[in-house]
Design a protein around this motif. Structure first.
Motif, PDB file in Angstrom:
ATOM      1  N   THR A  80      40.453  -4.611 -32.467  1.00 13.35           N
ATOM      2  CA  THR A  80      40.033  -3.987 -32.517  1.00 13.35           C
ATOM      3  C   THR A  80      39.352  -2.765 -33.428  1.00 13.35           C
ATOM      4  O   THR A  80      38.876  -2.058 -33.106  1.00 13.35           O
ATOM      5  CB  THR A  80      40.418  -2.951 -31.094  1.00 13.35           C
ATOM      6  N   HIS A  81      40.013  -2.538 -34.059  1.00 15.36           N
ATOM      7  CA  HIS A  81      40.132  -2.122 -35.710  1.00 15.36           C
ATOM      8  C   HIS A  81      40.688  -2.954 -36.519  1.00 15.36           C
ATOM      9  O   HIS A  81      41.859  -3.412 -36.377  1.00 15.36           O
ATOM     10  CB  HIS A  81      40.912  -0.574 -35.567  1.00 15.36           C
ATOM     11  N   GLY A  82      40.561  -1.969 -37.851  1.00 15.16           N
ATOM     12  CA  GLY A  82      41.533  -2.401 -38.665  1.00 15.16           C
ATOM     13  C   GLY A  82      42.765  -2.413 -39.233  1.00 15.16           C
ATOM     14  O   GLY A  82      43.338  -2.349 -40.251  1.00 15.16           O
ATOM     15  N   HIS A  83      43.917  -2.051 -38.413  1.00 16.00           N
ATOM     16  CA  HIS A  83      45.402  -1.143 -38.632  1.00 16.00           C
ATOM     17  C   HIS A  83      46.028  -2.428 -38.453  1.00 16.00           C
ATOM     18  O   HIS A  83      45.969  -3.387 -37.688  1.00 16.00           O
ATOM     19  CB  HIS A  83      45.695  -0.804 -36.960  1.00 16.00           C
ATOM     20  N   LEU A  84      47.016  -3.275 -39.234  1.00 13.61           N
ATOM     21  CA  LEU A  84      47.911  -3.856 -39.474  1.00 13.61           C
ATOM     22  C   LEU A  84      48.674  -4.140 -38.376  1.00 13.61           C
ATOM     23  O   LEU A  84      48.581  -5.784 -38.050  1.00 13.61           O
ATOM     24  CB  LEU A  84      48.925  -4.304 -40.599  1.00 13.61           C
ATOM     25  N   THR A 150      37.566   6.839 -30.676  1.00 18.03           N
ATOM     26  CA  THR A 150      37.851   7.476 -31.458  1.00 18.03           C
ATOM     27  C   THR A 150      39.465   7.232 -32.136  1.00 18.03           C
ATOM     28  O   THR A 150      40.380   7.330 -31.101  1.00 18.03           O
ATOM     29  CB  THR A 150      37.258   9.158 -31.606  1.00 18.03           C
ATOM     30  N   HIS A 151      40.093   6.994 -33.197  1.00 17.35           N
ATOM     31  CA  HIS A 151      41.309   6.984 -33.463  1.00 17.35           C
ATOM     32  C   HIS A 151      41.173   7.013 -34.762  1.00 17.35           C
ATOM     33  O   HIS A 151      40.605   7.603 -35.442  1.00 17.35           O
ATOM     34  CB  HIS A 151      41.599   5.253 -33.613  1.00 17.35           C
ATOM     35  N   SER A 152      42.921   6.723 -35.531  1.00 17.65           N
ATOM     36  CA  SER A 152      43.330   7.543 -36.953  1.00 17.65           C
ATOM     37  C   SER A 152      42.331   5.929 -37.677  1.00 17.65           C
ATOM     38  O   SER A 152      43.085   6.707 -38.971  1.00 17.65           O
ATOM     39  CB  SER A 152      44.776   7.501 -36.707  1.00 17.65           C
TER      40      SER A 152
HETATM   41 ZN   LIG Z   1      46.054   1.481 -34.350  1.00 15.56          ZN
END
Ligand SMILES: [Zn+2]
Length: 448
Positions: A80-84, A150-152
């Motif tokens: 969904t997004h690039g966080h580990l 929207t996220h960090s």
């Molecule tokens: Zn995240």
């Protein structure tokens, strides 16, 4: 059509997120994350060379052996997004599935870099870019859609699998930001449409991180104003100012870079992950940094930059460094230990544009880092930050928009699920009926 959810990872603690949805013969996997704290607690563990089963035993990556109980073919792996905690296990698990990895451009680029660093497995999966608002066929009967959230981290989406039985909405991770510093606002209109069209929403899987907090999560614009206020208040200080934030938080780094310039200081990004994330965002045109912005990751070039700063005068620079959680090997921690050429003086300012991730390891390390900085005379400005996760009112808004028939709390421990269960029950959901509190490695059959 049978629709079934496998809750593989991230249902007992934050980290190593992984969920699979089977709709008829087609399976889509959402996220393949790493629980970094399970790795960092051991000294000198290099995951690049480790085997998947050892990492599963450590609790570092999802135990995907439950996938053999799902009778269907994996058609896509969708981070969904690039966080580990969402992409960090792709290099260890994706090669076991004959399916493309489908994600937004920034996420795909981070996945690509991770695969390149992998030393144990050859990951050959196709990498397919898909933007928010676009769709893709999954088998004959299902369709995958990306909805902008929207996220960090930039370029985050919530994927939706449209099945003949209704939509399965995978809701990790987001906040409801109508004034983000980079990118478009969250697409609430589309969520409301998905809630109304066809058979509506069969199931919503939700990130419960901040469900116990009242009110709503402020916008990134609020953190930006807070940061501007802090930086303007110290603009006449003629000594050292150092800032740290999440390297992957490109919007925050952008604000730091801009305000450095506003107060007459040259910003410079220091630390391996600062260079990695900001360099990637700039290459992909998500952000337009000043042409002469220095980004240095390697120890030697960092030390050279610190020497230059000391020679030309600390008052002319704003080093933006890694180490917001007090990570032992990060730049700010090394500065605190006096291991870099940058010398802190009495009264120098250290800005933490981050909050401590509430976990004993982080809390201990951050405490130590702040103490070390303080012993050299540094003054600490902390918590210049807003969270990337929904609070209570955001959760109510999502449930009201989607009107899901089933809800699965995720991205937390049982304790973390409790406040979300309370608020969902306020809206009429019931545990054991349509509100499914679960653990890692379970199957939830939604339709037969
Ligand atoms: Zn995240």
């Amino acid at each position: 059509m049978e629709v079934e959810i496998a809750t593989i990872g991230g249902y007992e603690a934050v980290g190593r997120q992984m969920t699979a949805v089977r709709a008829g013969d087609d399976v889509v996997i959402f996220d393949m994350g790493l629980n970094l704290s399970k790795v960092l607690i051991h000294d000198n563990v290099e995951t690049e060379r480790m085997h998947s089963l050892d990492l599963i035993d450590m609790g570092a990556i999802p135990d995907d052996r439950v996938m053999s109980d799902l009778e269907g073919d994996v058609k896509a792996i969708v981070p969904t997004h690039g966080h580990l905690d969402h992409i960090g296990a792709i290099s260890k698990l994706a090669h076991r599935y004959d399916a493309p990895i489908v994600a937004t451009p920034f996420t795909i680029e981070l996945v690509k870099q991770q695969i390149k660093g992998e030393e144990k497995f050859g990951v050959q999966n196709d990498l397919q870019k898909m933007e928010a608002g676009e769709t893709m066929r999954i088998g004959d009967k299902n369709e995958l859609e990306f909805v902008n959230v929207t996220h960090s981290i930039i370029d985050a989406i919530n994927p939706v699998l449209h099945t003949p039985e209704g939509a399965v909405v995978y809701g990790l991770d987001k906040r409801m930001d109508h004034t983000p510093v980079i990118g478009d606002p969250i697409d609430m209109e589309r969520f409301r449409e998905i809630g109304r069209e066809g058979n509506g929403v069969l199931c919503y899987i939700e990130d419960c991180t901040n469900a116990g907090k009242k009110g709503r999560t402020p916008s990134e614009a609020v953190a930006r104003r807070h940061l501007r206020d802090v930086m303007e208040s110290i603009q006449d200080y003629d000594g050292g100012i150092v800032a740290t934030t999440f390297s992957s938080h490109i919007a925050r780094v952008k604000s730091l870079v801009e305000f450095a310039d506003d107060i007459g200081r040259q910003p410079v990004l220091l630390g391996r992950s600062m260079e990695k994330y900001s360099g990637t965002a700039e290459r992909l045109n998500f952000v337009d940094f000043p042409e002469d912005l220095g980004m240095y990751g390697h120890r030697k070039s960092v030390d050279r930059t610190f020497k230059r700063i000391m020679n030309e005068g600390k008052e002319n620079f704003l080093p933006i460094v890694t180490g917001h959680q007090g990570e032992p090997r990060a730049m700010l921690t090394r500065m605190g230990r006096g291991e870099t050429p940058y010398e802190l003086d009495e009264g120098d300012k250290v800005l933490f544009s981050a909050r401590v991730i509430p976990e004993p390891t982080n809390e201990g390390q951050r405490y130590q880092s702040e103490k070390l900085l303080g012993m050299q005379g540094a003054r600490i400005y902390d918590d210049i930050h807003v969270s990337g996760h929904l609070r209570e009112e955001g959760h109510y808004e999502m449930l009201e928009a989607l009107q899901p028939q089933n809800v699965i709390p995720a991205h937390q421990s049982l304790k973390g699920f409790a406040p979300y269960v309370d608020l969902a029950e306020n809206l009429g959901y019931k545990v054991g009926r349509d509100l499914h509190v679960t653990r890692n490695g379970n199957m939830i059959q939604l339709t037969e």
